[in-house]
Design an enzyme around this catalytic site. Sequence first.
Site, short mmCIF file in Angstrom:
data_model
loop_
_atom_site.label_atom_id
_atom_site.label_comp_id
_atom_site.label_asym_id
_atom_site.label_seq_id
_atom_site.Cartn_x
_atom_site.Cartn_y
_atom_site.Cartn_z
N LEU A 5 54.38 18.15 70.35
CA LEU A 5 55.12 17.77 71.36
C LEU A 5 56.66 17.61 71.22
O LEU A 5 57.10 16.84 70.49
CB LEU A 5 54.43 16.54 72.09
CG LEU A 5 54.82 15.98 73.53
CD1 LEU A 5 53.65 15.26 74.14
CD2 LEU A 5 56.04 15.06 73.32
N HIS B 153 58.33 7.40 63.33
CA HIS B 153 60.00 7.84 63.01
C HIS B 153 60.13 6.83 64.46
O HIS B 153 59.76 6.89 65.63
CB HIS B 153 60.15 9.22 63.22
CG HIS B 153 61.49 9.48 63.57
ND1 HIS B 153 62.36 9.55 64.34
CD2 HIS B 153 62.26 10.15 62.39
CE1 HIS B 153 63.63 9.87 63.86
NE2 HIS B 153 63.49 10.23 62.81
#
Length: 338
Positions: free
Chosen positions: A127, A231
């Site tokens: 994505l 992240h």
Amino acid sequence: MTFLMRTARPDDLQTLYEMAKLTGGGFTNLPPDRTSLAAKLERTAQALSRDGDGIEDELIVMVLENSQTGQVRGTCQIFSTVGLRWPFYSYRLGVLTQHSRELGRTFRAQMLSLTTDLEGSVEVGGLFLHPRERAEGLGLLLARSRYLYIRNHRAKFGDRIIAELRGVIDEAGGSPFWDGLAGRFFGMSFQEADEFNAVNGNQFIADLMPKTPIYTAMLTDSARAVIGLPHPNGRAAMRMLETEGFVNAGYVDIFDGGPTMVGEIDRLRTIADARDVTLAATHDGGGQKVLVAAGRLADYRCTYGFVREDADGVTIDAASAALLHIKAGDVFTMVSRA
């Protein structure tokens, strides 16, 4: 709503390549490599041409298109099942408890065990939304369009679903987790290993990775500190997955240590709450803003639409009906935007 989710075509290659260059590394499912991306589009075309049911090793790449300009501004992927062509490896984070009667002490050691527990799962990944389009709920449109695709092709998918989130990457593009663990066995930098995996797959892990459990206490402080963390740019994605019904079950990525989220397909919020309705008519605007989808395989489309429901049936705004290629009497799928 001018943005539409659709299945990818071969002529999307250049746009996907340009977006791949913006990911910043560690984004295995969207490598900045034309050959790999072209292979993904070829696999997508093959999957979309198979009308029969049954689970096969397939990939469906989808793109977010601005219907007014024709520009592709985002993308996502569905892997129908993982672990068929080569093992699907993860680390499972666990604890080993040991007690010494002589010392009168109990020791709890955190361990990473190499596992293929998640083989056979559906995987959603890849994505990416263009930085200039991160508003108006387009990230949710990207993510949830995949679940409606799965729902509307349910016989092609199993029962469990996973999503791997990118782990922590430092300012130099390296991975503290890789440097503290796998990098010691492979003699490759994280960037080299990540690029190799994106193009060639991860069979080299099976060839070279030690199969014995790893005590996390033996890792560097920097590696231990990032185990199971996404992240910073992936924190919002993790929250979206949790809202959808995914859980963090203790699996982490073997490359960067990012979390692998796990869910049950039929319990995902989008799938459980969606319903099929027959379009009675279209209207000029107004109504409840919802996620709407229609079509199968290469004709699948998904967007936000404005729906009204009353005693006469369900109507949708004419613009959204045009994007979905539906007319009065056709069936489409809808689910709340919230």
